[in-house]
Design a protein around this motif. Structure first.
Motif, PDB file in Angstrom:
ATOM      1  N   GLY A   1       0.799  -1.230   0.000  1.00  0.00           N
ATOM      2  CA  GLY A   1       0.000   0.000   0.000  1.00  0.00           C
ATOM      3  C   GLY A   1       0.821   1.263   0.000  1.00  0.00           C
ATOM      4  O   GLY A   1       1.690   1.479  -0.851  1.00  0.00           O
ATOM      5  N   ASN A   2       0.568   2.085   0.992  1.00  0.00           N
ATOM      6  CA  ASN A   2       1.129   3.435   1.062  1.00  0.00           C
ATOM      7  C   ASN A   2       2.663   3.457   1.076  1.00  0.00           C
ATOM      8  O   ASN A   2       3.298   4.252   0.406  1.00  0.00           O
ATOM      9  N   GLY A   3       3.256   2.580   1.861  1.00  0.00           N
ATOM     10  CA  GLY A   3       4.719   2.467   1.838  1.00  0.00           C
ATOM     11  C   GLY A   3       5.464   3.448   2.730  1.00  0.00           C
ATOM     12  O   GLY A   3       6.659   3.683   2.538  1.00  0.00           O
ATOM     13  N   SER A   4       4.789   3.990   3.725  1.00  0.00           N
ATOM     14  CA  SER A   4       5.490   4.957   4.581  1.00  0.00           C
ATOM     15  C   SER A   4       6.594   4.280   5.407  1.00  0.00           C
ATOM     16  O   SER A   4       7.633   4.893   5.669  1.00  0.00           O
ATOM     17  N   ASN A   5       6.384   3.034   5.794  1.00  0.00           N
ATOM     18  CA  ASN A   5       7.445   2.321   6.528  1.00  0.00           C
ATOM     19  C   ASN A   5       8.635   2.010   5.629  1.00  0.00           C
ATOM     20  O   ASN A   5       9.785   2.045   6.075  1.00  0.00           O
TER      21      ASN A   5
ATOM     22  N   ALA B   1       6.716  -4.703   5.083  1.00  0.00           N
ATOM     23  CA  ALA B   1       6.308  -3.391   5.586  1.00  0.00           C
ATOM     24  C   ALA B   1       4.940  -3.046   5.008  1.00  0.00           C
ATOM     25  O   ALA B   1       4.829  -2.287   4.050  1.00  0.00           O
ATOM     26  N   GLY B   2       3.902  -3.664   5.592  1.00  0.00           N
ATOM     27  CA  GLY B   2       2.560  -3.455   5.069  1.00  0.00           C
ATOM     28  C   GLY B   2       2.262  -4.375   3.901  1.00  0.00           C
ATOM     29  O   GLY B   2       1.684  -3.968   2.903  1.00  0.00           O
TER      30      GLY B   2
ATOM     31  N   ILE C   1       6.195  -5.894  10.455  1.00  0.00           N
ATOM     32  CA  ILE C   1       5.766  -4.879  11.423  1.00  0.00           C
ATOM     33  C   ILE C   1       4.253  -4.916  11.506  1.00  0.00           C
ATOM     34  O   ILE C   1       3.558  -4.993  10.488  1.00  0.00           O
ATOM     35  N   HIS C   2       3.763  -4.881  12.761  1.00  0.00           N
ATOM     36  CA  HIS C   2       2.326  -5.025  12.999  1.00  0.00           C
ATOM     37  C   HIS C   2       1.852  -3.902  13.924  1.00  0.00           C
ATOM     38  O   HIS C   2       2.512  -3.604  14.924  1.00  0.00           O
ATOM     39  N   PRO C   3       0.696  -3.297  13.609  1.00  0.00           N
ATOM     40  CA  PRO C   3       0.260  -2.125  14.382  1.00  0.00           C
ATOM     41  C   PRO C   3      -0.496  -2.449  15.668  1.00  0.00           C
ATOM     42  O   PRO C   3      -1.613  -1.970  15.880  1.00  0.00           O
TER      43      PRO C   3
ATOM     44  N   HIS D   1       1.748   4.976  13.362  1.00  0.00           N
ATOM     45  CA  HIS D   1       2.677   5.032  12.227  1.00  0.00           C
ATOM     46  C   HIS D   1       3.965   5.767  12.592  1.00  0.00           C
ATOM     47  O   HIS D   1       5.058   5.343  12.219  1.00  0.00           O
TER      48      HIS D   1
ATOM     49  N   GLU E   1       6.007   3.458  14.450  1.00  0.00           N
ATOM     50  CA  GLU E   1       6.547   2.417  13.561  1.00  0.00           C
ATOM     51  C   GLU E   1       7.777   2.922  12.813  1.00  0.00           C
ATOM     52  O   GLU E   1       8.757   2.190  12.656  1.00  0.00           O
TER      53      GLU E   1
END
Ligand code: GRF
Length: 220
Positions: free
Chosen positions: A38-42, A115-116, A136-138, A199, A202
């Motif tokens: 998805g977004n890829g911020s991590n 990462a997502g 990674i898990h929220p 986030h 993270e």
């Protein structure tokens, strides 16, 4: 927010302070591969930590399963190679995972970071990169495994949630925990506001956890 490395890794941590224990390969950046949906911020947080010198790694390859997703766009902007493995084309989970293994092996990747990545992975990938596949898990595992860890935390009414970095095993979100960060839930939190703070946590925790594991992976 506190990141903690405890139990599991301490027992396996080499005597890193002793320079004679560090072989030549310890000096070279860890070659990592990243998987994102998805977004890829991590993913971008990893790239930023590398640029900042706080993560001794290089991202050899990003693999996404959704063509055009945010992570792919970030890779283009950052000049990081990206491969699309579309799960609508590689429909069988094992075939998708074998393609992932092949791509990361061709890129000489040592460690993979999920990462997502919003697909269930199979033993083809888990055993292909045993103890070298990180997720990674929220949430603060073992609470709120599976989908929407943020929503689950809000629904449960917990006062503290957070995020976890863990090794991937066959049990969904159940592998050894490498590091966690706590995030207090505020009275007025919405899904959006809490998700934003998790986030942020993270983005600090993931590079820190990967960096702390480098001596373990390099000895293994
Ligand atoms: C993160 O919350 C991560 O914990 C979960 O998926 C989300 C990915 O966010 N596995 P992003 O794509 O890195 O922004």
């Amino acid at each position: 927010t506190v990141g903690r490395m405890d139990r599991w890794d301490m027992s396996r941590m080499p005597a890193f302070s002793d320079p004679s224990q560090q072989n030549q390969s310890d000096q070279t950046p860890l070659r990592i591969g990243v998987m994102a949906s998805g977004n890829g911020s991590n993913f971008e947080a990893l790239a930023q930590a590398i640029d900042a010198g706080t993560l001794a790694a290089e991202i050899r390859l990003l693999v996404v399963n959704n063509p055009g997703c945010g992570a792919q766009q970030r890779a283009q902007r950052l000049g990081i190679p990206c491969t699309v493995l579309d799960h609508r084309v590689l429909r069988e989970r094992e075939r998708l995972d074998q393609a992932l293994v092949d791509c990361f092996r061709s890129a000489a990747v040592e460690v993979i970071v999920m990462a997502g990545w919003m697909r269930i992975v199979t033993p083809v990938l888990i055993n292909g990169f045993a103890d070298r596949l990180v997720n990674i898990h929220p949430s603060l595992l073992p609470s709120f495994k599976g989908l929407d860890g943020i929503g689950q935390a809000l629904a449960a009414g917990v006062k503290i949630t957070g995020c976890s970095v863990h090794l991937v095993t066959a049990e969904l979100d159940g592998g050894p925990i490498l590091a966690q960060a706590a995030v207090p839930v505020e009275e007025r939190d919405t899904h959006t506001s809490l998700s934003e703070r998790v986030h942020q946590a993270e983005h600090r925790l993931l590079p820190e956890a990967i960096n702390a594991m480098i001596p373990v992976w390099r000895q293994g």
